[in-house]
Design a protein around this motif. Structure first.
Motif, PDB file in Angstrom:
ATOM      1  N   UNK A  50       4.898  12.860   8.254  1.00 44.21           N
ATOM      2  CA  UNK A  50       4.279  11.484   8.869  1.00 44.21           C
ATOM      3  C   UNK A  50       3.722  10.847   7.609  1.00 44.21           C
ATOM      4  N   UNK A  51       3.014  11.682   6.539  1.00 41.89           N
ATOM      5  CA  UNK A  51       2.486  10.905   5.563  1.00 41.89           C
ATOM      6  C   UNK A  51       3.678  10.116   4.663  1.00 41.89           C
ATOM      7  N   UNK A  52       4.731  10.888   4.305  1.00 40.69           N
ATOM      8  CA  UNK A  52       5.744  10.078   3.688  1.00 40.69           C
ATOM      9  C   UNK A  52       6.349   9.031   4.393  1.00 40.69           C
ATOM     10  N   UNK A  53       6.735   9.288   5.665  1.00 43.17           N
ATOM     11  CA  UNK A  53       7.216   8.103   6.215  1.00 43.17           C
ATOM     12  C   UNK A  53       6.283   7.009   6.393  1.00 43.17           C
ATOM     13  N   UNK A  54       4.729   7.079   6.665  1.00 46.55           N
ATOM     14  CA  UNK A  54       4.114   6.113   6.427  1.00 46.55           C
ATOM     15  C   UNK A  54       4.045   5.357   5.257  1.00 46.55           C
ATOM     16  N   UNK A  55       3.962   5.884   4.197  1.00 50.15           N
ATOM     17  CA  UNK A  55       4.092   5.435   2.666  1.00 50.15           C
ATOM     18  C   UNK A  55       5.398   4.862   2.582  1.00 50.15           C
ATOM     19  N   UNK A  56       6.307   5.077   3.183  1.00 53.15           N
ATOM     20  CA  UNK A  56       7.565   4.151   3.056  1.00 53.15           C
ATOM     21  C   UNK A  56       7.408   2.998   3.642  1.00 53.15           C
ATOM     22  N   UNK A  57       6.897   3.083   4.913  1.00 44.85           N
ATOM     23  CA  UNK A  57       6.873   1.822   5.705  1.00 44.85           C
ATOM     24  C   UNK A  57       5.719   0.814   5.003  1.00 44.85           C
ATOM     25  N   UNK A  58       4.674   1.604   4.524  1.00 44.51           N
ATOM     26  CA  UNK A  58       3.724   0.581   3.856  1.00 44.51           C
ATOM     27  C   UNK A  58       4.460  -0.063   2.502  1.00 44.51           C
ATOM     28  N   UNK A  59       5.218   0.612   1.781  1.00 39.96           N
ATOM     29  CA  UNK A  59       5.799   0.060   0.644  1.00 39.96           C
ATOM     30  C   UNK A  59       6.916  -1.058   1.235  1.00 39.96           C
ATOM     31  N   UNK A  60       7.379  -0.895   2.183  1.00 44.96           N
ATOM     32  CA  UNK A  60       8.541  -1.766   2.744  1.00 44.96           C
ATOM     33  C   UNK A  60       7.633  -2.965   3.194  1.00 44.96           C
ATOM     34  N   UNK A  61       6.608  -3.082   3.840  1.00 46.23           N
ATOM     35  CA  UNK A  61       5.861  -3.889   4.429  1.00 46.23           C
ATOM     36  C   UNK A  61       5.358  -4.734   3.357  1.00 46.23           C
ATOM     37  N   UNK A  62       4.676  -4.163   2.325  1.00 43.52           N
ATOM     38  CA  UNK A  62       3.989  -4.709   1.233  1.00 43.52           C
ATOM     39  C   UNK A  62       5.060  -5.252   0.434  1.00 43.52           C
ATOM     40  N   UNK A 120       9.926  -3.365  -4.480  1.00 44.59           N
ATOM     41  CA  UNK A 120       8.972  -2.796  -3.610  1.00 44.59           C
ATOM     42  C   UNK A 120       9.774  -2.273  -2.222  1.00 44.59           C
ATOM     43  N   UNK A 121      10.320  -3.313  -1.712  1.00 44.34           N
ATOM     44  CA  UNK A 121      11.003  -2.925  -0.510  1.00 44.34           C
ATOM     45  C   UNK A 121      12.207  -1.642  -0.588  1.00 44.34           C
ATOM     46  N   UNK A 122      12.799  -1.883  -1.925  1.00 47.75           N
ATOM     47  CA  UNK A 122      14.058  -0.998  -2.285  1.00 47.75           C
ATOM     48  C   UNK A 122      13.464   0.376  -2.508  1.00 47.75           C
ATOM     49  N   UNK A 123      12.209   0.267  -3.118  1.00 48.98           N
ATOM     50  CA  UNK A 123      11.457   1.721  -3.435  1.00 48.98           C
ATOM     51  C   UNK A 123      11.330   2.255  -1.822  1.00 48.98           C
ATOM     52  N   UNK A 124      10.549   1.531  -0.832  1.00 51.24           N
ATOM     53  CA  UNK A 124      10.393   2.108   0.243  1.00 51.24           C
ATOM     54  C   UNK A 124      11.554   2.761   0.973  1.00 51.24           C
ATOM     55  N   UNK A 125      12.677   1.710   1.029  1.00 49.80           N
ATOM     56  CA  UNK A 125      13.906   2.321   1.453  1.00 49.80           C
ATOM     57  C   UNK A 125      14.470   3.621   0.927  1.00 49.80           C
ATOM     58  N   UNK A 126      14.351   3.700  -0.477  1.00 46.58           N
ATOM     59  CA  UNK A 126      14.666   4.916  -1.146  1.00 46.58           C
ATOM     60  C   UNK A 126      13.944   6.085  -0.663  1.00 46.58           C
ATOM     61  N   UNK A 127      12.580   5.962  -0.516  1.00 48.65           N
ATOM     62  CA  UNK A 127      11.776   7.157  -0.222  1.00 48.65           C
ATOM     63  C   UNK A 127      11.892   7.487   1.299  1.00 48.65           C
ATOM     64  N   UNK A 128      12.384   6.588   2.162  1.00 49.33           N
ATOM     65  CA  UNK A 128      12.819   6.967   3.517  1.00 49.33           C
ATOM     66  C   UNK A 128      13.939   7.643   3.595  1.00 49.33           C
TER      67      UNK A 128
END
Length: 57
Positions: free
Chosen positions: A3-15, A38-46
């Motif tokens: 849940x924490x990683x998923x949330x972090x990925x979504x936050x990065x994508x939104x920011x 930053x969106x790409x970073x969130x996408x990669x994390x997800x």
């Protein structure tokens, strides 16, 4: 995906999306590019977390 990683990925994508949009509105190409990055970073994390989930089932 934890849940924490998923949330972090979504936050990065939104920011990133907000930053990209603001950059376009004010005409700041650097901010727009940073937002996309930053969106790409969130996408990669997800994607990483989804891959881990697939192998741990």
């Amino acid at each position: 995906m934890t849940a924490n990683e998923k949330t972090q990925a979504r936050i990065e994508q939104a920011k990133g999306k907000v930053k990209e949009t603001v950059g376009r509105v004010v005409g700041n190409e650097r901010m727009t590019a940073e937002g996309r990055a930053e969106q790409s970073k969130g996408d990669m994390r997800e994607a990483k977390e989804k891959t881990k989930d697939a192998f741990h089932r």
